[in-house]
Design a protein around this motif. Structure first.
Motif, PDB file in Angstrom:
ATOM      1  N   GLY A 181       6.633  13.247   1.054  1.00  0.00           N
ATOM      2  CA  GLY A 181       5.797  12.277   0.340  1.00  0.00           C
ATOM      3  C   GLY A 181       5.305  11.167   1.241  1.00  0.00           C
ATOM      4  N   LEU A 182       5.086  11.469   2.510  1.00  0.00           N
ATOM      5  CA  LEU A 182       4.646  10.464   3.478  1.00  0.00           C
ATOM      6  C   LEU A 182       3.228  10.758   3.941  1.00  0.00           C
ATOM      7  CD1 LEU A 182       7.882  10.309   5.676  1.00  0.00           C
ATOM      8  CD2 LEU A 182       7.108   8.552   4.058  1.00  0.00           C
ATOM      9  N   GLU A 183       2.460   9.687   4.178  1.00  0.00           N
ATOM     10  CA  GLU A 183       1.118   9.840   4.726  1.00  0.00           C
ATOM     11  C   GLU A 183       1.215  10.298   6.179  1.00  0.00           C
ATOM     12  OE1 GLU A 183      -1.778   9.426   3.204  1.00  0.00           O
ATOM     13  OE2 GLU A 183      -0.828   8.933   1.280  1.00  0.00           O
ATOM     14  N   TRP A 184       0.171  10.975   6.631  1.00  0.00           N
ATOM     15  CA  TRP A 184       0.150  11.423   8.022  1.00  0.00           C
ATOM     16  C   TRP A 184       0.063  10.234   8.978  1.00  0.00           C
ATOM     17  CZ3 TRP A 184       1.405  15.121  11.081  1.00  0.00           C
ATOM     18  CH2 TRP A 184       0.929  15.127  12.405  1.00  0.00           C
ATOM     19  N   SER A 185       0.743  10.332  10.114  1.00  0.00           N
ATOM     20  CA  SER A 185       0.661   9.331  11.176  1.00  0.00           C
ATOM     21  C   SER A 185       0.658  10.061  12.513  1.00  0.00           C
ATOM     22  CB  SER A 185       1.844   8.361  11.116  1.00  0.00           C
ATOM     23  OG  SER A 185       1.869   7.538  12.273  1.00  0.00           O
ATOM     24  N   ASP A 186      -0.339   9.756  13.347  1.00  0.00           N
ATOM     25  CA  ASP A 186      -0.406  10.394  14.661  1.00  0.00           C
ATOM     26  C   ASP A 186       0.794  10.034  15.535  1.00  0.00           C
ATOM     27  OD1 ASP A 186      -2.780  11.693  14.135  1.00  0.00           O
ATOM     28  OD2 ASP A 186      -4.038  10.099  14.962  1.00  0.00           O
ATOM     29  N   ASP A 187       1.484   8.949  15.197  1.00  0.00           N
ATOM     30  CA  ASP A 187       2.615   8.509  16.020  1.00  0.00           C
ATOM     31  C   ASP A 187       3.727   9.549  16.075  1.00  0.00           C
ATOM     32  OD1 ASP A 187       1.329   6.151  16.522  1.00  0.00           O
ATOM     33  OD2 ASP A 187       2.344   5.024  14.943  1.00  0.00           O
ATOM     34  N   VAL A 188       3.800  10.409  15.070  1.00  0.00           N
ATOM     35  CA  VAL A 188       4.888  11.393  15.075  1.00  0.00           C
ATOM     36  C   VAL A 188       4.699  12.436  16.174  1.00  0.00           C
ATOM     37  CG1 VAL A 188       5.343  11.092  12.613  1.00  0.00           C
ATOM     38  CG2 VAL A 188       3.767  12.898  13.357  1.00  0.00           C
ATOM     39  N   LEU A 189       3.489  12.523  16.710  1.00  0.00           N
ATOM     40  CA  LEU A 189       3.232  13.514  17.754  1.00  0.00           C
ATOM     41  C   LEU A 189       3.696  13.045  19.131  1.00  0.00           C
ATOM     42  CD1 LEU A 189      -0.360  14.644  16.687  1.00  0.00           C
ATOM     43  CD2 LEU A 189       1.824  15.777  16.209  1.00  0.00           C
ATOM     44  N   ASP A 190       3.874  11.732  19.294  1.00  0.00           N
ATOM     45  CA  ASP A 190       4.240  11.189  20.607  1.00  0.00           C
ATOM     46  C   ASP A 190       5.753  10.993  20.688  1.00  0.00           C
ATOM     47  OD1 ASP A 190       4.191  10.135  23.125  1.00  0.00           O
ATOM     48  OD2 ASP A 190       3.304   8.211  22.542  1.00  0.00           O
ATOM     49  N   HIS A 191       6.490  12.094  20.638  1.00  0.00           N
ATOM     50  CA  HIS A 191       7.941  11.990  20.599  1.00  0.00           C
ATOM     51  C   HIS A 191       8.513  11.501  21.925  1.00  0.00           C
ATOM     52  CE1 HIS A 191       7.588  15.829  22.727  1.00  0.00           C
ATOM     53  NE2 HIS A 191       8.839  15.657  23.115  1.00  0.00           N
ATOM     54  N   GLU A 192       7.781  11.711  23.026  1.00  0.00           N
ATOM     55  CA  GLU A 192       8.304  11.284  24.330  1.00  0.00           C
ATOM     56  C   GLU A 192       8.410   9.759  24.389  1.00  0.00           C
ATOM     57  OE1 GLU A 192       6.218  13.372  27.611  1.00  0.00           O
ATOM     58  OE2 GLU A 192       5.364  14.523  25.955  1.00  0.00           O
ATOM     59  N   SER A 193       7.357   9.069  23.950  1.00  0.00           N
ATOM     60  CA  SER A 193       7.399   7.603  23.940  1.00  0.00           C
ATOM     61  C   SER A 193       8.464   7.103  22.985  1.00  0.00           C
ATOM     62  CB  SER A 193       6.031   7.034  23.542  1.00  0.00           C
ATOM     63  OG  SER A 193       5.051   7.409  24.486  1.00  0.00           O
ATOM     64  N   THR A 194       8.570   7.761  21.835  1.00  0.00           N
ATOM     65  CA  THR A 194       9.596   7.356  20.865  1.00  0.00           C
ATOM     66  C   THR A 194      10.985   7.526  21.455  1.00  0.00           C
ATOM     67  OG1 THR A 194       8.166   8.046  19.037  1.00  0.00           O
ATOM     68  CG2 THR A 194      10.507   7.743  18.548  1.00  0.00           C
ATOM     69  N   ALA A 195      11.230   8.641  22.143  1.00  0.00           N
ATOM     70  CA  ALA A 195      12.543   8.897  22.730  1.00  0.00           C
ATOM     71  C   ALA A 195      12.891   7.849  23.766  1.00  0.00           C
ATOM     72  CB  ALA A 195      12.573  10.291  23.352  1.00  0.00           C
ATOM     73  N   LEU A 196      11.917   7.481  24.608  1.00  0.00           N
ATOM     74  CA  LEU A 196      12.201   6.509  25.668  1.00  0.00           C
ATOM     75  C   LEU A 196      12.392   5.110  25.114  1.00  0.00           C
ATOM     76  CD1 LEU A 196       9.704   7.818  28.375  1.00  0.00           C
ATOM     77  CD2 LEU A 196      12.203   7.980  28.410  1.00  0.00           C
ATOM     78  N   SER A 197      11.735   4.803  23.990  1.00  0.00           N
ATOM     79  CA  SER A 197      11.845   3.458  23.425  1.00  0.00           C
ATOM     80  C   SER A 197      13.057   3.298  22.525  1.00  0.00           C
ATOM     81  CB  SER A 197      10.585   3.123  22.621  1.00  0.00           C
ATOM     82  OG  SER A 197      10.469   3.976  21.494  1.00  0.00           O
ATOM     83  N   ARG A 198      13.622   4.407  22.058  1.00  0.00           N
ATOM     84  CA  ARG A 198      14.726   4.294  21.108  1.00  0.00           C
ATOM     85  C   ARG A 198      16.046   3.971  21.790  1.00  0.00           C
ATOM     86  NH1 ARG A 198      16.032  10.387  18.855  1.00  0.00           N
ATOM     87  NH2 ARG A 198      17.853   9.347  17.995  1.00  0.00           N
ATOM     88  N   GLY A 199      16.099   4.079  23.129  1.00  0.00           N
ATOM     89  CA  GLY A 199      17.342   3.759  23.839  1.00  0.00           C
ATOM     90  C   GLY A 199      18.322   4.904  23.753  1.00  0.00           C
ATOM     91  N   ARG A 200      19.541   4.564  23.370  1.00  0.00           N
ATOM     92  CA  ARG A 200      20.613   5.566  23.336  1.00  0.00           C
ATOM     93  C   ARG A 200      20.315   6.671  22.334  1.00  0.00           C
ATOM     94  NH1 ARG A 200      25.238   5.683  19.852  1.00  0.00           N
ATOM     95  NH2 ARG A 200      24.516   3.713  19.021  1.00  0.00           N
ATOM     96  N   ILE A 201      20.493   7.899  22.768  1.00  0.00           N
ATOM     97  CA  ILE A 201      20.401   9.068  21.890  1.00  0.00           C
ATOM     98  C   ILE A 201      21.786   9.684  21.825  1.00  0.00           C
ATOM     99  CG2 ILE A 201      19.353  11.332  21.571  1.00  0.00           C
ATOM    100  CD1 ILE A 201      16.908  10.286  23.066  1.00  0.00           C
ATOM    101  N   LYS A 202      22.322   9.827  20.640  1.00  0.00           N
ATOM    102  CA  LYS A 202      23.738  10.155  20.489  1.00  0.00           C
ATOM    103  C   LYS A 202      24.066  11.618  20.675  1.00  0.00           C
ATOM    104  CE  LYS A 202      26.243   8.267  17.386  1.00  0.00           C
ATOM    105  NZ  LYS A 202      26.817   7.809  16.120  1.00  0.00           N
ATOM    106  N   THR A 203      23.064  12.458  20.736  1.00  0.00           N
ATOM    107  CA  THR A 203      23.354  13.889  20.700  1.00  0.00           C
ATOM    108  C   THR A 203      23.219  14.529  22.073  1.00  0.00           C
ATOM    109  OG1 THR A 203      21.125  14.700  20.341  1.00  0.00           O
ATOM    110  CG2 THR A 203      22.285  13.853  18.423  1.00  0.00           C
ATOM    111  N   ALA A 204      23.604  15.801  22.134  1.00  0.00           N
ATOM    112  CA  ALA A 204      23.542  16.540  23.394  1.00  0.00           C
ATOM    113  C   ALA A 204      22.111  16.803  23.840  1.00  0.00           C
ATOM    114  CB  ALA A 204      24.285  17.868  23.235  1.00  0.00           C
ATOM    115  N   SER A 205      21.131  16.497  23.009  1.00  0.00           N
ATOM    116  CA  SER A 205      19.729  16.742  23.354  1.00  0.00           C
ATOM    117  C   SER A 205      19.065  15.523  23.970  1.00  0.00           C
ATOM    118  CB  SER A 205      18.949  17.151  22.098  1.00  0.00           C
ATOM    119  OG  SER A 205      19.540  18.267  21.477  1.00  0.00           O
ATOM    120  N   TYR A 206      19.875  14.544  24.423  1.00  0.00           N
ATOM    121  CA  TYR A 206      19.319  13.288  24.903  1.00  0.00           C
ATOM    122  C   TYR A 206      18.253  13.487  25.987  1.00  0.00           C
ATOM    123  CZ  TYR A 206      22.632  14.061  28.702  1.00  0.00           C
ATOM    124  OH  TYR A 206      23.333  14.603  29.743  1.00  0.00           O
TER     125      TYR A 206
END
Length: 669
Positions: free
Chosen positions: A604-629
């Motif tokens: 039930g969410l509107e589309w956002s192009d930001d979801v396509l840029d996962h690399e920037s999101t990953a680098l900005s989120r800091g610590r990633i808790k999983t083995a896929s960091y």
């Protein structure tokens, strides 16, 4: 000196003259006097005893032992000669010889029982615990208030395997002298060994209060809690210990390691940097920084660390370990293997084997990679928290719950009249290594989404509302569990109004009944990936060993849990009617926009192009808790799909378990 009854005049005179010289500090002269008397036919026992004792006083133990042995041969029942000889032999490290020199018959002639205490200690040193126990028991029978002997008896019984007897003796010692920290520490350790961990914890916490400057109780508490898998309380204990003695580098490193184990990477880095400030060349501190940079995708800092650590004087073994991390990040796999080959076997930790496996796999050496991953899991099986037992217990729970749920069971559910005053969260689930971290990183880019990444929300709620209580749970109990869920969530994310909370925890796929009871309107996102890729990737990942992830120490148990989890999920979904949307990893790799548009519609969410840029999101989120960091900070690459085919031969034994799911999900071999 040796006790004698009658001495000839020559010997008596020589001894008096030698004693006078010795008291004046003229030891060599005293030795010469005694030696002349011995050469002139003086008393063999008395003069050899004196010469031997004088040599021992000057540190010439070999000469001292030689003369004392001659004295004992001449007078074998003399307790003073035997005691001095035993002491000298013990100082040389010859505990067996010392025990032989101080016979039980001779030791029992001492009315103070001090020689019996010495003999018991010597017996303990050579591993003759039955003799030590027998001797200590004879001492406390005569001197029941001798707390030191009770303490030593407890230690001897523990070493002999009599844990219950050890607890009894140490409890008696602690009652007699509660002001002695070592005794109480021994008592607490014995309590833990016999399985009375709550009593041991209470004892250690009281010690920490009674001795506010002491760190040993908190060290032991940290070790015990860590072994029990109670990581957060273990962190509190080691933090308190380090605060008491900030200068202790070992405590600081233990604190850093515990923080890192809990993926508190910023706090871990702070502790490691303090350790480096105090000891710039400290191997563990510099290696710890490398692991922090690796886990937080700080590739630049990792590369810089190689030169920085070298300037700090870090040894080549650790430098090569750090270089290997850096080469792997740069995809210089051959260089990484060459560096890691120079790291000695003593550093063969699970992390080293995991890194070796990644480098071998990157270089295309698949059999060697599999061998390294296997060695990693062999090391992990030896973890003191008994991961294989916990894994088996986890599978049993999943299997029992799968068998319990049925239409009849659901029909017996009491209707829930309580109303949740918050929107229901969505739950992102799926077998580990199915792309859930990539997916949650993409969803984090959406302005109207908050993501919880593997937090204990449902675990905490389940303590209030366990599986066995779901059917007849009262409105009040359901509300309490729901409130606990949001309490835990609120401690980790703002829960901003208007934002959808997505709770990502892969093995929550085994918690659909709890989710349904708490949030009947919840939407479930199920991440799917080729079952063979998933199972192999789980086997080849260095997970933190909680109960679920401990199943991945073997391909057979990983496949068994896969089968259990999906059969449970499908049965629960059919019964509970929860709304489920499947996201296929290979489709995300092929065309992420199509897959994400469908998912956002479901949520039930509107589309956002930001979801396509996962690399920037990953680098900005800091610590990633999983083995896929590492992977989520990189472009999506198709090689991840079909990885398992390089290891097909090794997966052959588990393919029969996975084949039904391959067919069901539209995959092939």
């Amino acid at each position: 000196m040796t006790a004698v009854s009658v001495l000839d005049d020559q010997t008596a005179a020589a001894i008096r003259e030698a004693i006078t010289a010795a008291r004046s500090g003229r030891i060599p002269e005293a030795v010469s006097i005694a030696e002349r008397a011995l050469a002139n036919g003086g008393d063999v026992a008395a003069l050899n005893a004196m010469i031997g004792t004088l040599h021992c006083q000057t540190g010439n133990l070999d000469a001292g032992i030689r003369h004392l042995q001659a004295a004992r041969q001449a007078r074998p029942s003399d307790p003073v000669v035997s005691s001095n000889l035993a002491t000298a032999l013990a100082q040389k490290g010859d505990f067996a010889g010392a025990l032989d020199a101080l016979s039980e018959d001779v030791a029992r002639t001492d009315p103070t029982m001090q020689l019996l205490r010495v003999r018991a200690f010597l017996a303990q040193q050579v591993g003759d615990y039955s003799a030590a126990i027998r001797t200590y028991e004879s001492i406390v029978a005569v001197a029941p208030e001798d707390w030191e002997s009770w303490n030593n008896l407890g230690n001897a019984r523990r070493l002999a395997g009599d844990i219950e007897g050890s607890v009894a003796a140490l409890e008696r010692a602690s009652d007699l002298n509660s002001a002695a920290p070592p005794i109480r520490l021994n008592y607490a350790t014995a309590l833990a060994a016999v399985g009375r961990v709550d009593d041991a914890e209470a004892q250690l916490r009281r010690m920490a209060e009674d001795f506010p400057q002491d760190t040993k109780s908190l060290r032991e508490l940290h070790a015990m809690l860590k072994e029990l898998g109670r990581e957060e309380p273990a962190l509190e204990a080691i933090e308190a210990a380090s605060k008491r003695d900030p200068a202790d580098i070992e405590l600081l490193l233990a604190l850093a390691s515990q923080r890192l184990n809990l993926l508190h990477t910023e706090a871990a880095e702070e502790a490691y940097r303090k350790a480096v400030e105090r000891e710039p060349g400290n191997s563990l501190a510099n290696l710890g920084l490398a692991v922090v940079f690796e886990l937080t995708n700080r590739t630049g800092d990792l590369s810089n660390l190689v030169n920085e650590a070298q300037k700090r004087g870090v040894g080549e073994d650790v430098l090569n370990f750090i270089r290997a991390f850096d080469y792997r990040r740069q995809k210089k796999f051959d260089e990484g293997l060459a560096a890691l080959e120079k790291v000695p076997d003593e550093l063969e930790t699970a992390r080293r084997c995991h890194l070796l496996g990644q480098l071998e796999e990157g270089a295309g050496h698949y059999d060697e990679a599999f061998a390294a991953y296997t060695r990693m899991n062999e090391i992990q099986r030896g973890d003191p928290t008994r991961p294989e037992e916990r894994a088996a217990a986890y599978r049993t729970v999943v299997g029992n719950q799968r068998e319990t749920i049925s239409a009849k069971w659901l029909k017996g559910w009491r209707e829930d009249a309580s109303k949740c005053d918050r929107p229901s969260p969505a739950f992102l689930v799926g077998f580990p290594r199915s792309g859930t971290t990539l997916l949650d990183t993409m969803l984090m880019g959406h302005p109207n989404v908050e993501v919880l990444e593997e937090e204990p929300t449902l675990l905490k709620a389940s303590k209030i509302l366990p599986f066995d209580a779901l059917a007849d749970a009262s409105d009040q109990r359901i509300e309490e569990a729901r409130n606990e869920y949001f309490k835990v969530a609120g401690e980790r994310t703002p829960l901003a109004p208007g934002k959808l909370l997505i709770d990502k925890n892969p093995l929550s796929m085994n918690a659909l009944p709890t989710i349904r009871r708490l949030f009947p309107e919840a939407r479930i996102i199920l991440a799917l990936r080729h079952p063979c890729d998933v199972v192999f990737s789980c086997y080849a990942t260095n997970f933190k060993l909680n109960d679920g992830m401990s199943n991945f120490l073997g391909l057979d148990t990983a496949a068994e849990l896969y089968d259990l989890s999906f059969s449970y999920f499908e049965k629960a979904q059919g019964l509970l009617g929860l709304s489920v949307h499947k996201v296929v990893y290979e489709n995300v790799v092929g065309d992420r926009e199509i897959e994400l548009r469908s998912l956002l519609d479901f949520l039930g969410l509107e589309w956002s192009d930001d979801v396509l840029d996962h690399e920037s999101t990953a680098l900005s989120r800091g610590r990633i808790k999983t083995a896929s960091y590492a992977q989520v900070a990189q472009p999506i690459y198709s090689q991840a799909a079909g990885r398992w085919t390089n290891f097909r031969e090794h997966l052959e034994p588990v393919l029969p378990v996975l084949e039904p799911w391959l067919a069901k999900f539209g995959y092939s071999l």
